[in-house]
Write a protein that holds these residues in place. Sequence first.
Motif, PDB file in Angstrom:
ATOM      1  N   LYS A   1      48.982  -7.983 -29.457  1.00 42.72           N
ATOM      2  CA  LYS A   1      49.416  -7.173 -28.317  1.00 42.72           C
ATOM      3  C   LYS A   1      50.937  -7.263 -28.159  1.00 42.72           C
ATOM      4  O   LYS A   1      51.577  -8.189 -28.658  1.00 42.72           O
ATOM      5  N   THR A   2      51.457  -6.287 -27.426  1.00 45.87           N
ATOM      6  CA  THR A   2      52.888  -6.330 -27.114  1.00 45.87           C
ATOM      7  C   THR A   2      53.069  -6.458 -25.605  1.00 45.87           C
ATOM      8  O   THR A   2      52.141  -6.213 -24.840  1.00 45.87           O
ATOM      9  N   TYR A   3      54.239  -6.870 -25.219  1.00 45.04           N
ATOM     10  CA  TYR A   3      54.555  -6.921 -23.783  1.00 45.04           C
ATOM     11  C   TYR A   3      55.954  -6.366 -23.587  1.00 45.04           C
ATOM     12  O   TYR A   3      56.777  -6.417 -24.501  1.00 45.04           O
ATOM     13  N   PRO A   4      56.259  -5.819 -22.391  1.00 44.16           N
ATOM     14  CA  PRO A   4      57.572  -5.214 -22.181  1.00 44.16           C
ATOM     15  C   PRO A   4      58.689  -6.247 -22.085  1.00 44.16           C
ATOM     16  O   PRO A   4      58.442  -7.393 -21.706  1.00 44.16           O
TER      17      PRO A   4
ATOM     18  N   THR B   1      59.363  -9.287 -19.171  1.00 42.06           N
ATOM     19  CA  THR B   1      58.135  -9.735 -18.505  1.00 42.06           C
ATOM     20  C   THR B   1      58.340 -11.145 -17.975  1.00 42.06           C
ATOM     21  O   THR B   1      58.790 -12.025 -18.698  1.00 42.06           O
TER      22      THR B   1
ATOM     23  N   GLU C   1      44.786 -15.870 -22.405  1.00 37.35           N
ATOM     24  CA  GLU C   1      43.817 -15.114 -23.184  1.00 37.35           C
ATOM     25  C   GLU C   1      43.801 -15.566 -24.639  1.00 37.35           C
ATOM     26  O   GLU C   1      42.738 -15.712 -25.239  1.00 37.35           O
TER      27      GLU C   1
ATOM     28  N   ASP D   1      56.129 -13.228 -16.318  1.00 36.54           N
ATOM     29  CA  ASP D   1      55.067 -14.224 -16.369  1.00 36.54           C
ATOM     30  C   ASP D   1      54.185 -13.915 -17.557  1.00 36.54           C
ATOM     31  O   ASP D   1      53.485 -12.909 -17.583  1.00 36.54           O
ATOM     32  N   LEU D   2      54.237 -14.801 -18.564  1.00 37.15           N
ATOM     33  CA  LEU D   2      53.483 -14.541 -19.775  1.00 37.15           C
ATOM     34  C   LEU D   2      52.180 -15.319 -19.787  1.00 37.15           C
ATOM     35  O   LEU D   2      51.490 -15.363 -20.804  1.00 37.15           O
ATOM     36  N   SER D   3      51.815 -15.923 -18.662  1.00 40.88           N
ATOM     37  CA  SER D   3      50.609 -16.755 -18.689  1.00 40.88           C
ATOM     38  C   SER D   3      49.326 -15.962 -18.958  1.00 40.88           C
ATOM     39  O   SER D   3      48.431 -16.509 -19.591  1.00 40.88           O
ATOM     40  N   PRO D   4      49.214 -14.697 -18.493  1.00 45.17           N
ATOM     41  CA  PRO D   4      47.981 -13.984 -18.868  1.00 45.17           C
ATOM     42  C   PRO D   4      47.795 -13.931 -20.390  1.00 45.17           C
ATOM     43  O   PRO D   4      46.681 -14.097 -20.888  1.00 45.17           O
TER      44      PRO D   4
ATOM     45  N   TYR E   1      44.141 -11.381 -32.063  1.00 43.06           N
ATOM     46  CA  TYR E   1      44.854 -10.867 -30.885  1.00 43.06           C
ATOM     47  C   TYR E   1      46.146 -10.259 -31.378  1.00 43.06           C
ATOM     48  O   TYR E   1      46.845 -10.856 -32.201  1.00 43.06           O
TER      49      TYR E   1
END
Lengths: 289, 241, 408
Positions: C215-218, C221, C230, C223-226, C213
Amino acid sequence: MTNAIFTGLMLGGMYALIAMGLTLQYGVARIMNLSYGEFLVAAAFASYWLFTGWALNPLLGLALVIPAGFGVSLLLYRVLLTPLVRRARTRGALEVDSILATFGMMFIVQGIMLSMFGGAYFSYSFLAIPVSLFGEILALNRLIAFGLAVAVGLALYLALTRTRLGTSIRAVAVDPMAAQLVAIDVVRTSAFAFALGGALVAAAGVLISMFLTFSASSGVIFTMKALIVVVMGGVGNLLGCLVAGLALGLSESLVATFVDPGLTLAVNFALFLGVLLVKPAGLFGRAQR
Amino acid sequence: MLEVANIGVTYGQHHALTDASLSVGRGEIVVILGANGAGKTSLLKAIAGIVACLPGKRVTLSGRDIAGLPAHEIVEAGLALVPEGRGIFADLTVAENLLLGANPKRARDGEAARRERVLSLFPRLGERLGQTVRTMSGGEQQMVAIGRALMSNPDVLLLDEPSLGLSPLLVRELFASLRKVRESGVGLLLVEQNARESLAIADRGYLIENGKITGSGTGTELMSNDAVQRAYLGGIVASAL
Amino acid sequence: MGSSVTRFAAGLLAVTGAALFAADGPALAQSSVKIGYAISRTGPNAGGAAVTTLPNYEMWVKEVNAAGGLKLGDKRVPIEVVQYDDRSSAEEAARSLERLITQDKVDFILPPWGTGLNLAVGPILNKAGYPHLASTAVTDRAPELAKRWPNSFWLLGTSAGAANTLVDLLVKLRGEGKIGDTVAMVSVADGFGIDLSGAARPALAKANFKLAYDKTYPVGTQDLSPIVNEVKALNPDVFIAFSYPPDTLGITEQARIASFNPKIFYTGVGTAFPLFKQKFGANAQGVMGIGGWSGDSAPIKDYLARHKASAANGAEPDRWASAVTYASLQMLQQAIERVGKIDREAVIKDLQTGTFDTIIGKVKFENNLPTKYWWVGQWQDGEFYGVAPAANEGARTPVIPKPAWKAP
Ligand SMILES: Nc1ncnc2c1ncn2[C@@H]1O[C@H](COP(=O)(O)OP(=O)(O)O)[C@@H](O)[C@H]1O
Ligand SMILES: [Mg+2]
């Protein structure tokens, strides 16, 4: 899939919760409150202080923080904003004046929080326990915040549509000029709506502090988020808040799960712009005269 | 019932209204006739407390001094205004408009009965209680406006050009309704450009020119007044209606 | 109307007054050493500056002045501070520094917090010839910048250093059979996360780890639960999050709630914060993160105690850049005192060549960079110990696998 939907709903409920107070303040009282996020963070600090200093359960803390939010906002309206309201010739002029005044307010509230708590991040654990719902594991504190957001949103919606006081608040929102023709004291009703918005933002601050990390400087994030939800849902419309908030939360969670977490912001803005292209006044908004 | 003396309005340097005085009795229909820009709207707004007036005026309603009260308190005292352009809540439903009409405390007692009366006066509103006012025709909107004003249980009702934009048939219907309203004891002060129809139902009337009241008389007197004839009735003596 | 305007003006005045923490008293020539800094009191950087930078600046000044001041020749000269709020903005930081240099005419300048602002003020300090001890900047350009601006010293090193040390540790642990080779990595889509994941990706590939896995997130953010859910479904041996403080806390919280407990659980900025321990208590046990310090060394223990006594509300330092920041102030002080007068050029020279006794041990720069860094730390029994590089003095053996989360 179910997990992504649950997460999205809870996130969306939180967005709606954040935005409901602003939609009242902006939609009814016509105060574009730039210090909105600071008030949210102030309530979060109040909750933190009550919880860590006095061992007071944040949910009970609501009973203190919500009236305080109402009172402080009422005072703010009376002292700082009423002169602007009396002076403003048009609603547009009031919006501009209120932006300037609340911009100053933003720094004052932030300064007070900085001097009391410093600039560091704050966070505490309350009801951060897993609960199982339809086979999915969710955090209890987020679930409670979601439940309360929906309950408050619906209760407020019913109050605004089914009671005389609520209807007169909406009357001020749609036409303050005509409102005085039916014996509505527009300034008083606006003050009440502004204070009600203050009570809502205080509730949001307390609930959010149960699971988000915050600092004296994080207010602007919440102001921005609330503004997006309010504009997208239609200014002054509570159902719009709820629907727009949930749409943003769901899209964010679904995209994060099935596409890429890096695209959540882009999708949120695409949704926002898409709605405004099709309905410039927002999902539930009516065209401005 | 309504006594107004020496009321004046200025917008900056511009004197829109000077030293106007008039009265409206119980159950009386009083018409104000005047050309565009004569100051009719300013007069009604000044009485209703929506625009500020010059000092020195006197406004009493059933003997009570209401000069200088804020607009919402004047409604509370028993004076309702149906403004130019109607001033209804276009985004709300008919039912909500009527509910808001009964917002003054003086209107709470007997609200249900008054609503019945309004709906029997304007049966069409009863069929459309849930409709958003914005989507209704001009005549229907005028009914909402008058119905909403009546819901406030007024002693005196002020109407600013209610016939504007309505078809002749609707105008006749409207004035017939106003006559019924007067029968319930409400005094009516009516601003009109439609002199023929309005004078026909009026007990008395005033002429207003360039911000000054220049004449007054009973409805029949004014109808035969030369100036009125020339200005409003096209020089032909109105046949009795 | 008049009153509302005056009230508004009064509010604004109060605000600017509050934003400007200028030191009081007129400067008495030669009787004090003027030290200036612009720091993020407000804005997104304020959270980091309030934990890592400000308490150390304040404590150092207090301590030096309590001892009579900086030793210049045979007399002690107290420090006088001039400071501004850079509001977390590069333009504002630049403006404030120009002002410190040209108007306030300060003798030395302490750097702002964070990589971005240190890069932004680098050219100004270089042009004006002030020593620049960047103690809160992680950047791959550190060696290049140190060469271009010989007055600048980059004490936290490079993101490549951070990523490679982490991967080296993983390789070693895999060799010992303590972990398998599936790695899940998330990173914040901003400077720190981009640099670190950019360096880790090829290093992991080269070491034949399986990146299940990535991935990056903005930034921001909420709620990081997704992500956590995953990643949990992929059941990796190693979880790496190059995250910012709010996300670090959010990810850890969500992992605990979802019972996601990989053998190695590594998070980014904020893991070393005292807040982390305060929030998670016993659940911090075994969590790894960027930074670390020699928690058993006497100077560090002494520093921790002094920091707690000095900072507002008894706040503890973070276990990474705080100690480095304080050490950088010790170096500056030693260099100034060795030179014995306000001679910035000589002080820079001394910093380049001298050896310094600090709370993080003896430091000697090579090409304006330190030779030792703490890159990986781990919470063990309430302290965030450095575990890698293992060759560092005071390195602890990592606890692998991470123990299971406890109910709070
Ligand atoms: N808000 C205003 N500002 C300035 N002048 C106005 C305003 N309202 C009305 N006037 C002027 O005052 C005069 C009287 O207007 P009004 O009372 O509306 O007349 P009427 O209703 O008889 O047509 C006109 O000359 C009009 O242009
Ligand atoms: Mg008019």
